[in-house]
Design an enzyme around this catalytic site. Structure first.
Site, short mmCIF file in Angstrom:
data_model
loop_
_atom_site.label_atom_id
_atom_site.label_comp_id
_atom_site.label_asym_id
_atom_site.label_seq_id
_atom_site.Cartn_x
_atom_site.Cartn_y
_atom_site.Cartn_z
N TYR A 166 1.06 -1.28 -0.08
CA TYR A 166 -0.29 -0.09 -0.23
C TYR A 166 0.98 1.32 -0.03
O TYR A 166 2.49 1.10 -0.42
CB TYR A 166 -1.17 -0.08 1.22
CG TYR A 166 -1.98 0.76 0.60
CD1 TYR A 166 -3.33 0.72 0.08
CD2 TYR A 166 -2.50 1.90 1.80
CE1 TYR A 166 -4.48 1.42 -1.10
CE2 TYR A 166 -3.49 2.66 0.96
CZ TYR A 166 -4.46 2.26 -0.36
OH TYR A 166 -5.08 3.18 -0.61
N ARG B 89 -9.65 9.37 -8.54
CA ARG B 89 -8.63 10.16 -7.62
C ARG B 89 -7.70 9.34 -7.18
O ARG B 89 -7.49 9.02 -5.94
CB ARG B 89 -9.45 11.18 -6.87
CG ARG B 89 -8.69 12.08 -6.01
CD ARG B 89 -9.51 12.73 -4.28
NE ARG B 89 -9.52 11.89 -3.41
CZ ARG B 89 -8.68 11.23 -2.24
NH1 ARG B 89 -7.78 11.75 -3.01
NH2 ARG B 89 -8.61 9.99 -1.84
N LYS C 120 -6.03 -2.24 -0.61
CA LYS C 120 -6.76 -2.16 -0.06
C LYS C 120 -7.28 -3.29 0.28
O LYS C 120 -7.50 -4.06 2.43
CB LYS C 120 -8.46 -1.07 -0.02
CG LYS C 120 -8.04 0.29 -0.26
CD LYS C 120 -7.93 1.07 1.67
CE LYS C 120 -7.66 2.31 0.88
NZ LYS C 120 -7.71 3.23 2.01
N GLU D 173 -13.59 3.90 -2.90
CA GLU D 173 -12.36 4.02 -2.58
C GLU D 173 -11.77 4.86 -3.80
O GLU D 173 -11.91 4.93 -4.61
CB GLU D 173 -11.15 2.99 -2.54
CG GLU D 173 -9.66 2.80 -2.29
CD GLU D 173 -9.92 3.54 -1.02
OE1 GLU D 173 -9.05 4.91 -0.62
OE2 GLU D 173 -10.29 3.18 0.47
N ASP D 174 -11.26 6.39 -3.51
CA ASP D 174 -10.56 7.40 -4.43
C ASP D 174 -11.12 7.66 -5.87
O ASP D 174 -10.75 7.87 -6.96
CB ASP D 174 -8.81 5.87 -4.64
CG ASP D 174 -8.17 6.66 -3.76
OD1 ASP D 174 -8.47 6.87 -2.87
OD2 ASP D 174 -7.32 6.04 -4.45
N ASP E 179 -13.65 5.25 1.99
CA ASP E 179 -12.56 4.86 3.22
C ASP E 179 -12.03 6.52 3.40
O ASP E 179 -11.39 6.92 4.18
CB ASP E 179 -11.66 3.62 2.87
CG ASP E 179 -11.38 4.36 3.50
OD1 ASP E 179 -10.34 4.00 5.03
OD2 ASP E 179 -9.70 4.10 3.25
N ASP E 180 -11.77 7.37 1.97
CA ASP E 180 -11.56 8.36 1.82
C ASP E 180 -12.35 9.32 2.41
O ASP E 180 -11.36 10.57 3.54
CB ASP E 180 -11.54 9.06 0.66
CG ASP E 180 -10.86 7.77 -1.02
OD1 ASP E 180 -9.32 7.89 -0.35
OD2 ASP E 180 -11.67 7.35 -1.45
N ASN F 272 -1.03 11.48 0.97
CA ASN F 272 0.44 10.73 0.71
C ASN F 272 0.07 10.49 -1.32
O ASN F 272 -0.46 11.86 -2.22
CB ASN F 272 -0.66 8.95 0.29
CG ASN F 272 -1.08 8.74 2.04
OD1 ASN F 272 0.38 8.75 2.26
ND2 ASN F 272 -1.78 8.70 2.39
#
Length: 590
Positions: free
Chosen positions: A132, A187, A205, A277-278, A300-301, A449
């Site tokens: 990750y 993203r 993940k 996610e993203d 999660d973001d 990140n």
């Protein structure tokens, strides 16, 4: 009895593919009669060895080696699982470049699932930065060129497949799906729109779901919804694996996402966990708002990041002695992560201080690319409006990025400066020194990140505040020793502290929904697990080596919350911690 005969008989009894696979493997392995073993279909052994879920390589017992099914397919030596793990770890450590390490581990993931997860469980702190952040970012940027050595570990569903999403999902080789991580690749970390190259994120993940919380990899499915990409360099890559067109927007996109969610519920039931996610800011908030009431889903973001950051802030109170309700916060970055964190901080202030949510938000300020978010600005995005306070005195029209932050610091005087901007290095020496002037022990969180996107490094935070900063980051940094001999251990505000435990809680309770209250429960639980020795080192999070114990505690706390509000579909056990631990996949003994 041959392997195919066993498989067909079990299918007739209505068993799922992975249970058939496990039972058939057991049947072949336990055939004590040499003549019976010899009668096994020659293709059975190859099928077992090709499947990363059943392949044990040199770990297969000699009784199975002598069967016609695997004769000659496995070298004669027999290794214990510990020896297999040690061999793989030695190979990993011979690699020098992080991306080479990533490719080795993903190759292992594609061929020998047990050994892969055993390495992640035994050596979490060493392997997590590889599978990750930060290495997964570079992997996604190189994803299309890496496909030659990687097996099918996720589902790629194209916008061109709209109308047959359910049919495509049925091609997934494992029928029983309980946890899904899905991205549209718009993203990816702080790297932007990578399209189908973003598949490394769902795979990574879900690897952490298993490594950190013991969610069985046999019930996990990574998904990329390919609706195109607006990044020219990706579209121009002649090896690009995704759709070569700009992103599809509007009703067609919404219908595609809706079809995916409906298909998942129809195939896997209302308790299937779907983690966003993203996704880009344009879609992340509205999709979460749309699907959270009717599905077991979270982003999660937005929510996972918020939970782990609030946990760090709650832990920092034990160092500073200043309650959350008496602090002021300034964010550099006002996207989905920033606003998600801000909203959960507001909930913490509201709960602790007994004030309204509007009053709580008044202690939180956001900065975006245009500067401080305030009520005097027009055209603000919907998610920023709750934090658009009256403009404070002393703000100018400067366009200098550093000057904008310094002005905001003077105006707001925050106790905590939180970076979620993906603007590497924007917490300059002047900014960090200003924070040290404002407060005796300023909290500095550089959360972007991968590593080169971090707002500052750990060393910069400690050196420019003369060791006063309480620091944490999104990507890992090594311990820092200052010239005077003082040493600090920077904490990593990694979402892996919370999202695997939240996922395990959903599965352990059969949750129909996940809510913001679950994220707050997870944050409080995580903060309570940071011992005084870690705080004395300046670290706001528990050691990664304890991550499975941490995940079990968080899972139990969140599962209790799910049961209490009536969203559980499974009976509540007397001991939730023991129950959650009993569900954990253990690759070291598999």
């Amino acid at each position: 009895t041959s392997f195919p005969d066993v498989r067909c008989a079990l299918r007739a009894r209505g068993m799922t593919r992975q249970k058939i696979r496990a039972a058939a493997l057991g049947a072949v392995a336990c055939m004590g009669d040499v003549h019976a073993i010899a009668s096994a279909n020659p293709s059975a052994g190859a099928e077992i060895l090709r499947d990363p879920g059943t392949n044990r390589g040199l770990g297969f017992p000699q009784a199975l080696r002598h069967s016609k099914a695997v004769s000659g397919l496995v070298p004669p030596a027999e290794r214990s699982f510990d020896d297999q793990d040690a061999c793989a770890l030695a190979h990993l450590r011979r690699k020098e470049a992080p991306l080479d390490k990533f490719e080795f581990l993903e190759g292992l993931h594609s061929t020998d699932e047990r050994t892969y997860f055993s390495l992640l469980v035994k050596h979490t702190a060493e392997c997590m930065p590889i599978v990750y952040t930060p290495t997964v970012g570079a992997a996604c940027q190189n994803w299309s060129g890496m496909q030659h050595g990687m097996g099918p570990k996720g589902m790629y569903i194209s916008i061109k497949d709209k109308g047959r999403v359910k049919e495509m999902l049925q091609n997934w080789p494992r029928d029983e799906v309980k946890a899904i991580v899905v991205t549209d690749g718009e993203r990816i970390l702080g790297l932007g729109d990578l399209g189908a190259n973003g598949m490394g994120i769902p795979i990574g993940k879900l690897s952490l779901y298993t490594a950190c919380a013991g969610v069985d990899p046999a019930v996990c499915m990574p998904v990329t919804l390919d609706t195109g990409t607006n990044t020219k360099s990706v579209l121009d890559d002649k090896f690009y694996i995704g759709n070569r067109h700009e992103r599809v927007r509007g009703p067609e996109y919404d219908e595609f996402i809706d079809e995916f969610f409906r298909a998942c519920k129809e195939l896997y039931g209302e308790q299937v966990l779907i983690q966003f996610e993203d996704f880009g800011n344009l879609n992340a908030f509205r999709l979460l708002e749309k699907y959270q009431p009717d599905y077991c889903t979270f982003n999660d973001d937005i929510q996972g990041t918020a939970s782990v950051v609030v946990a760090g802030l709650l832990a920092s109170v034990r160092i500073t002695g200043i309650p959350i309700s008496q602090q002021t916060f300034l964010f550099q970055g006002a996207g989905e992560a920033g606003v998600g964190i801000a909203e959960l901080i507001a909930e913490a202030i509201k709960t602790e201080g007994g004030v309204s949510i509007e009053e709580a938000r008044g202690q939180i300020w956001l900065m975006d690319s245009q500067g401080l978010v305030h009520g005097g600005r027009s055209g603000l995005a919907h998610h920023k409006l709750p934090f658009a306070h009256p403009i404070p005195a002393g703000m100018s029209d400067t366009t200098d990025p550093e000057a904008k932050i310094l002005e905001a610091l003077d105006a707001v005087q925050p106790h905590a400066l939180i970076g979620v901007s993906a603007q590497g290095g924007c917490f300059t020496e002047a900014v960090l020194k200003k924070m040290a002037e404002l407060h005796k022990q300023p909290v500095i969180l550089a959360l972007s990140n991968p590593t080169h996107k971090a707002e500052c490094t750990a060393r910069e935070a400690y050196e420019h505040t003369d060791g006063a900063a309480i620091f944490a980051s999104g990507s890992p940094f090594d311990p820092v020793t200052l010239a005077d001999g003082r040493s600090f251990v920077p904490g990593q505000g990694n979402n892996a502290y919370v999202f695997p435990g939240i996922g395990l809680a959903a599965l352990a309770s059969g949750a129909k929904h996940l809510t913001d209250s679950d994220m707050f429960v997870a944050a409080n639980c995580l903060a309570s697990l940071v011992d005084q020795a870690r705080l004395d080192q300046g670290c706001l999070y528990p050691p990664l080596e304890d991550i499975r114990e941490v995940s079990a505690e968080i899972a139990a706390a969140v599962a209790a919350n799910i049961h209490e509000r009536g969203d559980a579909t499974l009976p509540r056990p007397d001991d939730l911690v023991a129950h959650c631990k009993s569900l954990m996949y253990e690759p070291t003994v598999a």
